[in-house]
Scaffold this active site. Structure first.
Site, PDB file in Angstrom:
ATOM      1  N   CYS A 152       6.574   2.921  -2.491  1.00 35.12           N
ATOM      2  CA  CYS A 152       6.227   1.872  -0.872  1.00 35.12           C
ATOM      3  C   CYS A 152       5.074   2.206  -0.230  1.00 35.12           C
ATOM      4  O   CYS A 152       4.020   1.078   0.147  1.00 35.12           O
ATOM      5  CB  CYS A 152       7.062   2.904   0.455  1.00 35.12           C
ATOM      6  SG  CYS A 152       7.442   4.549   1.144  1.00 35.12           S
ATOM      7  N   HIS A 245       5.048   1.067   7.274  1.00 35.78           N
ATOM      8  CA  HIS A 245       3.840   2.374   6.346  1.00 35.78           C
ATOM      9  C   HIS A 245       2.809   2.197   6.917  1.00 35.78           C
ATOM     10  O   HIS A 245       2.185   0.754   6.392  1.00 35.78           O
ATOM     11  CB  HIS A 245       4.308   2.589   5.589  1.00 35.78           C
ATOM     12  CG  HIS A 245       5.304   3.103   5.320  1.00 35.78           C
ATOM     13  ND1 HIS A 245       6.226   4.021   5.710  1.00 35.78           N
ATOM     14  CD2 HIS A 245       5.671   3.622   3.100  1.00 35.78           C
ATOM     15  CE1 HIS A 245       6.730   4.476   4.992  1.00 35.78           C
ATOM     16  NE2 HIS A 245       7.004   4.437   3.432  1.00 35.78           N
TER      17      HIS A 245
END
Lengths: 352, 352, 352, 352
Positions: A152, A245
């Protein structure tokens, strides 16, 4: 294939955090239809509604509620499988599915660095899917094959690096991540560990970020991947954010560039596979925010339906060349959405 | 001086976040006694109990409750002043106090880079106080003078760099900060801006971190500061943490070192001013945590009463030489506690 | 009216938290078109894009970016105004707009309890709009008038009480709220006040909740409102949640009811104005969740596009009769969405 | 007994959240000395330093680091045991220890409502320990016995109710809790469940709060407990707070009281066991805060070293008689500290 001409898909690991995103994102997909749900936990045999503690803020799609969760064994009635199985079991199960003839589009880390498996970001290395016949030949797979998407954090980073790599070349990339809780799955991070806190450690994460981009930006030459040769150094942290993120990046380029050129390069970057009109492809894979305090996870993670890398704060670095931020929605572009986009590319290119 | 032989101190900016820490930390100080509280806001004239919205989890010290908050003008009945005035007014007010004969121990940024003002961390550059007579001569101050401590992020960073700088030399320092809310004062960061979020921007912070360490590690030669010559690059973020700035650091050294040598250097580092036995000095200015997931703000910020830099996760950096983390309590060692330690050094050295 | 037949609307207080929700919710409204933006702060004269620190996670609608923010004076080119002005100024400004001929659909508290102003929840007291001609006559308004919606906590509570009030009658309502940060506007609650904390006080909130429902559930008789006569006791708290007020309720009924009857009453409740097909009306104003741990703010606040009251955990109360939870999205159904629904009712009923 | 005359204590469940508090609070206790640590999980056989993921912000006491964690079997070398075992195993293990001759001071819920076991809050029902000989006789215990403390939410509530019960009598108590994460142990609540959220359900908690106070405020008559007869209704919620349960209470009294009398009663309340000078007893068991927005978990949970109930916002209730808030530190006064105070009472009264 369904009567409506859609491909029937199975989801392995359907009850987890990423599995739920697969279900959410595939609920109304124009090309794919959820036919099978499987999970390696004790939920097999129950209807999905009961097996799954649904944690997304949109309701569970009505269609999947009564689907019986099956064990993740290659007897599913579907044309391909998406996998978000835990890495403790994903390696063997995914290989078993590929061997049994299923295209396996995996978000798990197990096969990412296999020398005959594409680590795919369609906007960057779509040509890497040409390894698939090699993979099938080597492994003795018939129709089945394995395709993976990166970690990710890697995906958002790689999307932001892509225009720089293409235009100026890369020598070195330093990245410090501030990663969301959903990246650890469910139950994942204990609340007592993150309230009023930052956890400066995510197991194996720095290694993945330091390795995966080199394969992604590498070349497929003579049936093998030749990795890119720049250096990457990563420092990873868990912060008290649900999704998204955020990564603070500094890069050293091969060729000189002004700040304006960097910014223009981000702005101009378009997807080389744009003409395929893949349903989940963002119209721009990189979105540049110009405010001095953006991107921010809560405000920007949903841009482009969570499928873009959102870049901001481009400025000179006194040590390397330029610093900037990149934000990616970790369970959409960083996981389920990435795998779905990969499947769309494979479909468009005739692999499915 | 009080009858008990303590020095009487005034606190400028006494109602703010750092001002409250001054009050808390000085409440039972063996050398100093709070005699005067002053603030530039509308609180002057009221007893401190009413003027101040006390936000610390220890109760307001009984002794200060009835002290009348005064305007920050150099007519306070005290031997020295601590200042945490907002930078919009600190510059002139602090100079006025120094001119009027008060030693001014400031946490504000205004005079930090003045060429005749020490930017002091006792464990690193205690000798910089020798500029004080030069300052007094140049500015025509009589008894008064100005001494500053660095920015909250800089202090923890500099303490962690000190053993490396001393033993191996420094060429370059990359730092990414994850800073606590209390660093922005009160009301400071709006809750809606930080819930489920990270704010990747703190005004002027990167500039301060990129500049201040060079003065701190510089030499005082021929009555002037010669800055250190390494490079610093900072990226600053606000995270959802009450207290404790966490910093991810990567360094390039002048001389080669193994990881074990780095670790040993952190472990061995002792304060060069240890023999002065300053009341607020931590027994070790750098504490090395060995767990793979430490330091963490909530668990480690109170170590050594918040006066140490807590270091962890030392590992090789593929681009520079070594990476590690450092955590510092931003309103204790990063602000009020730093200034108090500075005052203790000055007292021990006969400047007060 | 616009060429497309939509009514042109102005938004007073357009830069605030609720003002931004108005802009978001009206961006594609089938009946209304944003024509004017006004604000009482220093933003007047600037384009909205610059004047407003947009804090929603959907991007600012392109159409409004270049609209010049005007002062909130009754010279706006629009057919009606929505108001979310701060209560310090809303009273007079709203009256001035009404006097100048504008229908004013207000979310502010100032006129809520005026004896000739409807405190409107279309699903509960749609007939209260019949006071409008009385209001116009009394106040000497021509075309203009004032209509208000209740406080954000009151609306969700009242929607949940409506089926009980209608079917069993109400004697007493105890409610303890856990309210979201966005209810305090921006910057509103300081992050240092809410991190790892609950604030057990919201100014004037308990009074509003204890008063407003009595008017809402009252009767309009002989041109005046006769308040309902049950008792309400409220205790209000701010919790670390971005959006969504959760309320723990206990009720004493006029007539006996079994738990199953209560649940069935929630389930069966439909809007008496359903046939008007108002664009923002939820298909069910009350949604009953059956899981033992719902509703939850993060998971349920977006149900029905944030326009429903989400109820759960119905169980017997050892002191009153029944306990349950209700959740409402405070800036949608509790503020901007409530006002828009009110305007839709007024349009459908011929008042606009 | 140790050479210093202290009693040697064992801690059952020593690695959990409450177990760690026991270790922290007993580290320097004047009467007790930690001799044995036991846990039912897989940690037995390891030194405590390795077996326990220490989560408190004060360091693990040096003395216990090398103690070997033992299985929770009645072969421990100590004079009494504290227990914070999980309720799945506590019932039998605690009984086994009592049978084997150990006084068992338990924080677990299993034996709280046993008809011959005190549910003890020394400031309220110290005389309930007189059931101990009855318990020993009935159960055939020799030296051993069982004593429990109430649930974490109950203790703070009961302490706040004590002065009202004593002075005015109680008819009914409605309470809505906002409980801290540490109450669920570790790992306990998943971070994804609580970020930007409230969880309106805590298993069995409402039942405990509705039951335990009746035993606590009951009378010990003729060797049996006669429960108090007022009604209690509880609604329980988990909020994003690390430590400190906040409770919104409304009470109906037996006898009329003015608000001033209520306040005075809280203020005057002193512990009936004050003269015993128990080391952990707070000087005042109830602390009244007068600010309009207190108590708050982060600011007030450490008052009186976490051993008091902090009360605030006393005001009339339109339905019952008076409303107020109470805050208690759930792992100190609500768990480990409560058990330690119980042990101190037993020691002072000659039961140990």
């Amino acid at each position: 294939m369904t009567s409506s001409g859609k491909l029937k898909v199975g989801i392995l690991g359907a009850t987890g955090t990423v599995g739920q995103r697969f279900v959410q994102l595939l609920a109304d997909h124009p090309w794919f239809d959820i036919a099978e749900l499987a999970a390696s936990d004790r939920s097999a045999g129950q209807p999905y509604e009961r097996a799954c503690r649904w944690k997304l803020s949109t309701p569970m799609p009505a269609r999947v509620k009564s689907l019986i969760v099956k064990p993740p064994e290659p007897e599913l009635a579907c044309d391909l499988v998406f996998s978000s199985l835990p890495s403790s079991v994903a390696g063997e199960i995914e290989a078993a599915f590929a061997r049994a003839g299923y295209p396996v589009i995996s978000n798990s880390s197990n096969h990412r660095l296999d020398e005959d498996v594409p680590l795919l970001i369609p906007e960057i290395n779509a040509d890497h899917i040409e390894i698939i016949p090699v993979q099938q030949r080597r492994r003795g797979y018939d129709r089945g094959f394995l395709v993976t998407n990166p970690n990710c954090s890697t995906i958002a980073l790689a999307l932001a690096l892509a225009p720089l790599h293409q235009t100026f070349g890369l020598r070195a990339v330093m990245v410090t991540t501030m990663q969301a809780l959903s990246g650890a799955g469910y139950p994942g991070v204990a609340s007592l560990d993150i309230v009023d806190n930052v956890i400066p450690y995510i197991k194996n994460e720095e290694e993945k970020i330091q390795t995966e981009p080199l394969k992604i930006f590498g070349a497929l030459t003579d049936d093998r991947f030749v990795p890119a040769s720049f250096q990457i150094s990563a420092q990873c942290h868990r912060v008290n954010v649900s999704d998204g993120h955020l990564e603070a990046v500094s890069v050293k380029l091969e060729r000189p560039a002004t700040r304006e050129e960097i910014i223009e390069t981000f702005r101009q970057f378009t997807s080389p596979i744009e003409e395929l009109r893949l349903p989940s492809a963002p119209s721009r894979p990189v979105i540049l925010k110009e405010e001095e305090d953006r991107p921010q996870p809560r405000l920007d993670r949903e841009l482009a339906a969570g499928m873009a890398a959102v870049v901001g704060r481009v400025r000179a670095c006194p040590i390397l060349d330029y610093k900037f931020l990149v934000l990616g929605h970790n369970t959409i572009r960083g996981a389920a959405g990435a795998a779905i986009l990969n499947a769309e590319l494979l479909k468009a290119k005739g692999y499915l």
